[in-house]
Design an enzyme around this catalytic site. Structure first.
Site, PDB file in Angstrom:
ATOM      1  CG  ASP A  46      -4.157   6.667  -4.328  1.00  0.00           C
ATOM      2  OD1 ASP A  46      -4.364   7.550  -3.998  1.00  0.00           O
ATOM      3  OD2 ASP A  46      -2.880   6.470  -5.490  1.00  0.00           O
TER       4      ASP A  46
HETATM    5  C1  LIG Z   1      -5.837  13.600   3.756  1.00  0.00           C
HETATM    6  C2  LIG Z   1      -4.795  13.595   3.668  1.00  0.00           C
HETATM    7  C3  LIG Z   1      -4.027  13.206   4.422  1.00  0.00           C
HETATM    8  C4  LIG Z   1      -4.928  12.609   2.662  1.00  0.00           C
HETATM    9  C5  LIG Z   1      -4.690  11.448   2.484  1.00  0.00           C
HETATM   10  C6  LIG Z   1      -4.747  10.918   1.128  1.00  0.00           C
HETATM   11  C7  LIG Z   1      -4.183   9.445   1.506  1.00  0.00           C
HETATM   12  C8  LIG Z   1      -5.091   8.349   1.947  1.00  0.00           C
HETATM   13  C9  LIG Z   1      -3.282   9.067   0.483  1.00  0.00           C
HETATM   14  C10 LIG Z   1      -2.499   7.565   1.008  1.00  0.00           C
HETATM   15  C11 LIG Z   1      -1.803   6.869  -0.309  1.00  0.00           C
HETATM   16  C12 LIG Z   1      -0.931   7.680  -0.784  1.00  0.00           C
HETATM   17  C13 LIG Z   1       0.571   7.971   0.834  1.00  0.00           C
HETATM   18  C14 LIG Z   1      -0.550   8.126  -1.980  1.00  0.00           C
HETATM   19  C15 LIG Z   1       0.177   9.159  -2.686  1.00  0.00           C
HETATM   20  O1  LIG Z   1      -0.081  10.128  -3.712  1.00  0.00           O
HETATM   21  P1  LIG Z   1      -0.596  11.388  -3.985  1.00  0.00           P
HETATM   22  O2  LIG Z   1      -1.935  10.703  -4.315  1.00  0.00           O
HETATM   23  O3  LIG Z   1      -0.732  12.096  -2.721  1.00  0.00           O
HETATM   24  O4  LIG Z   1       0.322  11.109  -5.311  1.00  0.00           O
HETATM   25  P2  LIG Z   1       0.391  11.351  -6.866  1.00  0.00           P
HETATM   26  O5  LIG Z   1      -0.629  13.460  -6.562  1.00  0.00           O
HETATM   27  O6  LIG Z   1       1.417  11.294  -7.124  1.00  0.00           O
HETATM   28  O7  LIG Z   1      -0.501  10.751  -7.130  1.00  0.00           O
END
Ligand SMILES: CC(C)=CCC/C(C)=C/CC/C(C)=C/COP(=O)(O)OP(=O)(O)O
Length: 290
Positions: free
Chosen positions: A77
């Site tokens: 993240d």
């Molecule tokens: C365009 C696209 C597909 C982007 C992917 C974003 C990305 C690189 C995510 C990697 C880490 C991840 C799956 C975090 C999930 O938390 P979250 O931040 O989604 O969840 P939260 O809202 O609970 O923090």
């Protein structure tokens, strides 16, 4: 993308330290630093990481081989905030994360960590702007294709988990071809969770089996690895948030959680080492009395 090659450690001559590293055939790097104290030089001969080599690297890193996690989960993240802080685009943020993951895979392999599950993109993330989703999925399709030779050479078995509709067929074929090509590898499992939802995983497993006792054996990590993959011992989440966000819900029940205060593109060897040392300092009880 450059083709991968393997590098041999020297000195000491007795210990053969082989680590994977990117190597441009036109201009091979003189020295690759995998361990700050180990001097690594390129070798034409392909070889794999030996147990002896891993022991040496681990000793140098202050890690104990007998209590390393057998399965590390990582939520990569912080790309977007990293990019914004530098005035860069979202795509540049994602692109900066890919080499960091490649390095983490190499370090995990060099340290003989048997399994690494990476939360690349959640089911929920698939609803982000199409251009961003397309870019990210393309980036990780290329990650799979570009690294396949190295996975084969290093004994890394690749799996894809997740079931979000909308994942492009080219990504699915790249993953399935890589899985086929690496299925007999046994040194390390690399599992990419792309379009993955822990809840959907549990629901699918429940649908497939009524008996709760069998659920663990039907979850993505287990099914994809032929039932042999343990639950993660350690889950690392970069980016400052302290939650699982639908990653490996069932499997992480007793995982040690570590939240390094860095954005994923800044996650380095020191951060990984710190996370492993933190893991080794934890008292794991699994609900048992001490
Ligand atoms: C365009 C696209 C597909 C982007 C992917 C974003 C990305 C690189 C995510 C990697 C880490 C991840 C799956 C975090 C999930 O938390 P979250 O931040 O989604 O969840 P939260 O809202 O609970 O923090």
């Amino acid at each position: 993308m450059h083709a991968p090659t393997l590098l041999t450690h020297s000195p000491p001559p007795a210990a053969v330290v082989a680590v994977a590293a990117w190597h441009c055939p036109a201009a091979p790097p003189a020295t690759i630093v995998v361990s700050r104290r180990a001097r690594i030089r390129p070798s034409a001969a392909a070889s794999t990481v030996t147990a002896e080599a891993a022991q040496l690297l681990l000793r140098e890193s202050g890690l104990r081989s007998e209590s390393l996690p057998r399965h590390v989960g990582v939520v990569i993240d912080g790309h977007l905030r990293w990019a914004r802080a530098r005035g860069l685009s979202v795509s540049e943020g994602h692109a900066a994360g890919r080499p960091v993951l490649e390095r983490m895979v190499r370090l995990s392999r060099a340290w003989c960590i048997p399994a690494l599950t990476v939360f690349v993109c959640s089911h929920e993330n698939m609803t982000r702007p199409k251009a961003e989703v397309d870019f990210l999925l393309q980036l990780y399709e290329e990650f799979i294709r570009d690294n396949l030779d190295e996975f084969c050479r290093e004994g890394i078995q690749l799996h894809l988990i997740g079931d979000s509709p909308g994942r492009p067929s080219s990504l699915l074929s790249a993953a399935s071809e890589a899985h086929e090509a690496t299925r007999s590898n046994s040194a390390m499992v690399l599992m990419l969770a792309i379009g993955y939802s822990g809840r959907r995983d549990v629901l699918r497993a429940c649908r497939e089996l009524a008996a709760e006792a069998l659920i663990a054996g039907r979850l993505g990590t287990s099914v994809a690895a032929g039932g042999g993959l343990s639950c993660p011992d350690l889950v690392i989440r970069t980016g400052g948030e302290q939650r699982l966000s639908n990653f490996l819900l069932w499997q992480s029940a007793f995982a040690e959680l570590v939240f390094p205060d860095v954005m994923w593109p800044d996650f380095g060897e020191d951060d990984y080492l710190r996370a492993l040392r933190t893991y080794q300092s934890r008292d794991r009880r699994f609900g048992q009395r001490k």
